[in-house]
Scaffold this motif. Structure first.
Motif, mmCIF file in Angstrom:
data_model
loop_
_atom_site.group_PDB
_atom_site.id
_atom_site.type_symbol
_atom_site.label_atom_id
_atom_site.label_comp_id
_atom_site.label_asym_id
_atom_site.label_seq_id
_atom_site.Cartn_x
_atom_site.Cartn_y
_atom_site.Cartn_z
ATOM 1 N N UNK A 242 0.815 -1.213 0.000
ATOM 2 C CA UNK A 242 0.000 0.000 0.000
ATOM 3 C C UNK A 242 0.850 1.265 0.000
ATOM 4 N N UNK A 243 2.152 1.107 0.174
ATOM 5 C CA UNK A 243 2.992 2.302 0.286
ATOM 6 C C UNK A 243 4.239 2.179 -0.569
ATOM 7 N N UNK A 244 4.158 2.754 -1.785
ATOM 8 C CA UNK A 244 5.305 2.832 -2.684
ATOM 9 C C UNK A 244 5.591 4.313 -2.942
ATOM 10 N N UNK A 245 6.848 4.696 -2.784
ATOM 11 C CA UNK A 245 7.245 6.089 -3.015
ATOM 12 C C UNK A 245 8.533 6.117 -3.827
ATOM 13 N N UNK A 246 8.539 6.905 -4.889
ATOM 14 C CA UNK A 246 9.756 7.164 -5.656
ATOM 15 C C UNK A 246 10.142 8.612 -5.393
ATOM 16 N N UNK A 247 11.345 8.805 -4.850
ATOM 17 C CA UNK A 247 11.810 10.139 -4.487
ATOM 18 C C UNK A 247 13.007 10.481 -5.363
ATOM 19 N N UNK A 248 12.839 11.461 -6.235
ATOM 20 C CA UNK A 248 13.899 11.845 -7.158
ATOM 21 C C UNK A 248 14.622 13.083 -6.637
ATOM 22 N N UNK A 249 15.925 12.965 -6.503
ATOM 23 C CA UNK A 249 16.754 14.092 -6.122
ATOM 24 C C UNK A 249 17.625 14.524 -7.287
ATOM 25 N N UNK A 250 18.410 15.564 -7.084
ATOM 26 C CA UNK A 250 19.269 16.073 -8.152
ATOM 27 C C UNK A 250 20.360 15.074 -8.533
ATOM 28 N N UNK A 251 20.710 14.166 -7.611
ATOM 29 C CA UNK A 251 21.844 13.265 -7.859
ATOM 30 C C UNK A 251 21.507 11.786 -7.715
ATOM 31 N N UNK A 252 20.236 11.465 -7.524
ATOM 32 C CA UNK A 252 19.878 10.061 -7.349
ATOM 33 C C UNK A 252 18.404 9.897 -7.052
#
Length: 341
Positions: A242-252
């Protein structure tokens, strides 16, 4: 100086038993003092060898109770928290903090006036994958956060009319899940939401509002996020977490499964950082793997009160999550972007 926090439990359902087990077996510097609320309360109190108190006012009047952990239907939280504050008891209340921002404000004001600690349970912050994800962000491993996509897809919600969760006054599915999703996004960005644009609907034949939603968020530090939520999603394969998160940063990028694997993707490749051991919510709900996030948050509340620390998850945090859900509903009704209250 108080060296042990004597906690009373209000609520005796699935979560009530969860917290009774945490306090009795895992938490330190604390004692389970009494249990009240719900038809299962006498049996739960007997199981843990503590006092059963039929009446909430009588529970709050007990001199051997310093704080109350409230695990009851959402619509009752405002009244129960303000009563506890008036009795001079510290409060740890389940999410969602309340069903409206106005109720959250009343709860915050009551606890501030009484000089008692108010904290809100947001367990996902304490799950291994999310704790480690926040740590990687703090260490600069993905650079400044820029974008987040959240996904909470389920096959059903509690729509049995005998269940309190199905009653409209308790806020429905989108509030119940949304306060998790939006709190996690605040937790990972360290920022507040300045703009919400959302479409909230129900596609199926079930007479329950807000079973599906697509929500776009803009944070005050420039991060943008999208949350896809559905309790009527027809794929078994995509509803495994129920909990999927994709976190995009400047370097990864962080690829987070709240109940599974945490991956870090950088120019150097893909790295498995951690994996949550399997949790069986139905057959083995009292196993340490499931309880860990709950007793960790309960312990932080205990330590905050005893050591005079600022709240780990404050009333303001609980309010912010409710405000984003409220803004999403308002956006869906008007077709316009809304700033959370």
């Amino acid at each position: 100086k108080m060296t042990e926090l004597r906690l009373a439990l209000l609520g005796s359902g699935y979560m009530g038993r969860t917290y009774a087990e945490c306090i009795a077996k895992y938490n330190t510097r604390a004692k389970l003092a009494a249990i009240s609320g719900g038809r299962r309360a006498p049996g739960l109190a007997a199981d843990y060898g503590v006092a059963y108190v039929a009446d909430y006012a009588a529970l709050l009047a007990r001199p051997d109770v310093d704080a109350v952990l409230i695990a009851t239907p959402h619509s009752l939280h405002r009244s129960q928290v303000t009563q506890a504050a008036a009795a001079g008891k510290h409060v740890l209340v389940e999410k969602p903090m309340a069903t409206s921002v106005a109720d959250c404000d009343a709860m915050i004001d009551a606890c501030h006036t009484a000089g008692v600690v108010l904290e809100v349970i947001q367990t996902l912050r304490f799950r291994g994958a999310l704790v480690r994800a926040r740590q990687l962000i703090d260490e600069g491993r993905i650079g400044p956060v820029q974008m987040i996509r959240g996904q909470s897809l389920c096959l059903n919600y509690i729509i049995d009319t005998a269940s309190w969760a199905a009653l409209p006054e308790n806020g429905g599915a989108f509030l119940d899940m949304g306060v998790h999703n939006f709190d996690i996004m605040r937790f990972l960005t360290g920022a507040e939401v300045s703009r919400v644009f959302s479409h909230v609907t129900t596609y199926g034949a079930v007479d329950a509002p807000g079973l599906s939603a697509m929500t776009q968020l803009t944070f005050d530090n420039g991060v943008v996020a999208q949350q896809w939520t559905s309790f009527e999603f027809p794929s078994q394969a995509m509803t495994d977490s129920q909990h999927r998160y994709v976190v995009a940063g400047a370097a990864g990028v962080l690829d987070i499964d709240g109940y599974g694997k945490l991956h870090l993707d950088t120019a150097a490749g893909r790295e498995l950082i951690w994996e949550q051991p399997p949790i069986d919510f139905v057959n083995r709900p009292l196993e340490p793997t499931r309880l860990e996030a709950f007793y960790t948050q309960t312990q932080s509340f205990i330590d905050d009160v005893l050591d005079g620390r600022p709240p780990t998850v404050s009333g303001a945090d609980g309010r912010a999550a409710v405000a984003i859900v409220e803004a999403a509903w308002a956006s869906s009704r008007t077709g316009q972007a809304v700033t959370p209250a």
